[in-house]
Design a protein around this motif. Structure first.
Motif, PDB file in Angstrom:
ATOM      1  N   LEU A   1      -4.440   1.333  -5.580  1.00  0.00           N
ATOM      2  CA  LEU A   1      -4.287   1.506  -4.140  1.00  0.00           C
ATOM      3  C   LEU A   1      -2.852   1.221  -3.700  1.00  0.00           C
ATOM      4  N   LYS A   2      -2.450   1.922  -2.651  1.00  0.00           N
ATOM      5  CA  LYS A   2      -1.108   1.741  -2.089  1.00  0.00           C
ATOM      6  C   LYS A   2      -1.205   0.870  -0.837  1.00  0.00           C
TER       7      LYS A   2
ATOM      8  N   THR B   1       1.730  -1.191  -5.348  1.00  0.00           N
ATOM      9  CA  THR B   1       0.443  -0.766  -5.909  1.00  0.00           C
ATOM     10  C   THR B   1      -0.368  -2.000  -6.272  1.00  0.00           C
TER      11      THR B   1
ATOM     12  N   VAL C   1      -9.447   1.132  -9.606  1.00  0.00           N
ATOM     13  CA  VAL C   1      -8.873   1.762  -8.417  1.00  0.00           C
ATOM     14  C   VAL C   1      -7.424   1.305  -8.286  1.00  0.00           C
TER      15      VAL C   1
ATOM     16  N   ASN D   1     -10.660   6.598  -0.454  1.00  0.00           N
ATOM     17  CA  ASN D   1     -10.350   5.808   0.746  1.00  0.00           C
ATOM     18  C   ASN D   1     -10.917   4.422   0.499  1.00  0.00           C
ATOM     19  N   ALA D   2     -10.173   3.395   0.852  1.00  0.00           N
ATOM     20  CA  ALA D   2     -10.617   2.041   0.529  1.00  0.00           C
ATOM     21  C   ALA D   2     -10.333   1.068   1.665  1.00  0.00           C
TER      22      ALA D   2
ATOM     23  N   VAL E   1      -6.714   1.417   3.280  1.00  0.00           N
ATOM     24  CA  VAL E   1      -5.670   1.972   2.405  1.00  0.00           C
ATOM     25  C   VAL E   1      -6.223   3.198   1.674  1.00  0.00           C
ATOM     26  N   ASN E   2      -5.334   3.903   1.012  1.00  0.00           N
ATOM     27  CA  ASN E   2      -5.713   5.055   0.196  1.00  0.00           C
ATOM     28  C   ASN E   2      -5.235   4.847  -1.232  1.00  0.00           C
ATOM     29  N   GLY E   3      -5.820   5.587  -2.147  1.00  0.00           N
ATOM     30  CA  GLY E   3      -5.397   5.465  -3.539  1.00  0.00           C
ATOM     31  C   GLY E   3      -6.135   6.445  -4.420  1.00  0.00           C
TER      32      GLY E   3
ATOM     33  N   PHE F   1     -14.657   1.023  -1.614  1.00  0.00           N
ATOM     34  CA  PHE F   1     -13.985   2.327  -1.663  1.00  0.00           C
ATOM     35  C   PHE F   1     -15.012   3.449  -1.751  1.00  0.00           C
TER      36      PHE F   1
END
Length: 395
Positions: A231-232, A277, A229, A296-297, A66-68, A249
């Motif tokens: 994250l989406k 989220t 963090v 980036n996670a 995932v990203n965030g 991450f």
């Protein structure tokens, strides 16, 4: 002549028979020259650490990517304002500046501040007189020498002045002036604005010399001790997320440095893009992190049972990954040969030295085959040396 002819026929027959007998083993051994195959004698096997066995299923941690961004909860963001407004006389703060609790972050000037201090000194000056008058009137009232109306008026004026003193002290503290300093005769039109937290300046909205109103925000500061963090996660993966799951991450500008967090809050509202989220607590404080940084996670969700193999069973050759399948034993003259075949794989999730995998050739049956579980590199070296010497995986 007849004898010579018979002799010639016999020689030709023997030569043909000899050639046929010698050619036959080559036909039987054709499989050995197939690409990606290698053989070892029992004697050679005894000199290696090769272990052969079946591939077993193991529970391997599964990660979703995932990203965030780095962020703070709402209570960690503080907007700096100054009651009654004024002119910004001085600030060194810039976005990203690190600040400590109690540090001067701005100086503000307002003529109204002088009025507060003057009124406070005046109320203090009146206090002694009003207090003495109130006590005198109370004594006279107790002795019935004066009317209660005069006493009540003296009492009211004294208590009103006391309230005024307390109110002005609160106003002075609110704008950052110590009442004790004013009592000692120090009056100033300029007040210091102090940071209420250890943190980072997120944004500065006003420049030196500019007038601002009481409701105007001078700057936003962020509590650096409460970074997390954010994250989406998209709809398909939402059911996999649980509190306490491990998050790895990294920052976009430092892809080789992984940091860790832990899921502590999962939102329950799905946005228009079918995502939610989730928030993760940082395992360790890191001063390099700032609010708003993109990350980036990978979230480690519930472990899944997959076919997995020890790390040392996998070899890398020409940018591809392989394992060795055991083809069993066979006799070759006086020797017992052990045959192996290199099979290309794709690596999956990895945990505690075991790696989940699939064969590129989907017809291969993982469940029934035996493979090399240990010291696979020895076979790779043998296979490629044989190739160099004989043009194939021969002997």
């Amino acid at each position: 002549m007849k004898n010579i002819y018979l002799t010639a026929v016999l020689i030709v027959t023997l030569m043909a028979t000899g050639c046929k007998e010698k050619a036959q083993p080559m036909l039987e051994d054709d499989h050995k020259t197939e690409e990606n195959q290698v053989e070892l004698t029992d004697a050679q096997m005894a000199q290696t650490n090769i272990v052969i066995g079946k591939v077993e299923k193991r529970k391997i941690g599964h990660e979703i990517t995932v990203n965030g961004m780095i962020n703070v909860p709402p209570q960690g963001n503080i907007s700096v304002t100054v009651p009654y407004g004024g002119f910004l006389k001085y600030t060194e703060m810039l976005p990203g500046s690190r600040i400590k609790k109690g540090q001067v972050i701005a100086k503000v000037e307002n003529p109204e501040f002088i009025e507060f201090q003057r009124a406070y000194l005046e109320a203090l000056a009146n206090n002694d007189y009003l207090k003495a008058d109130f006590e005198r009137q109370q004594t006279l009232n107790d002795e019935n020498v004066t009317s209660s109306k005069v006493f009540q008026k003296a009492k009211s004026m004294y208590l009103t002045n006391q309230a005024t003193i307390k109110s002005l002290e609160s106003k002075l503290r609110l704008i950052g002036i110590n009442p004790s300093t004013v009592k000692n005769g120090t009056i100033s039109t300029i007040v210091n604005v102090y940071s209420p937290i250890n943190g980072v300046v997120r944004e500065v909205y006003i420049n030196t010399g500019k007038y601002f109103n009481p409701q105007d925000v001078l700057m936003d500061i962020t509590d650096a001790t409460d970074l997390h963090v954010e994250l989406k996660v998209y709809e398909d993966d939402i059911p996999l997320i649980r509190d306490g799951q491990r998050i790895r991450f990294r920052l976009a500008n430092a892809p080789d440095k992984w940091m860790e967090a832990e899921v502590f809050l999962i939102a329950n509202n799905v946005r228009d893009d079918r995502s939610i989220t989730i928030h993760g607590h940082l395992k360790e404080k890191n001063e390099a992190l700032l609010p708003g940084m993109f990350v980036n996670a990978a979230i480690e969700v519930e472990a899944q049972e997959e076919y997995a193999i020890p790390e040392e069973a996998i070899v890398r050759f020409e940018a591809k990954q392989y394992i060795f399948k055991s083809l069993g034993k066979r006799k070759e003259g006086e020797n017992t040969m052990n045959d192996f075949e290199m099979l290309e794989i794709t690596k999956g999730n990895e945990e505690e030295g075991f790696i989940a995998f699939d064969f590129v050739d989907e017809t291969q049956d993982i469940a029934t085959m035996e493979v090399v579980l240990k010291d696979a590199f020895t076979l790779l070296a043998k296979a490629k040396n044989s190739e160099d010497e004989g043009g194939g995986h021969g002997h």
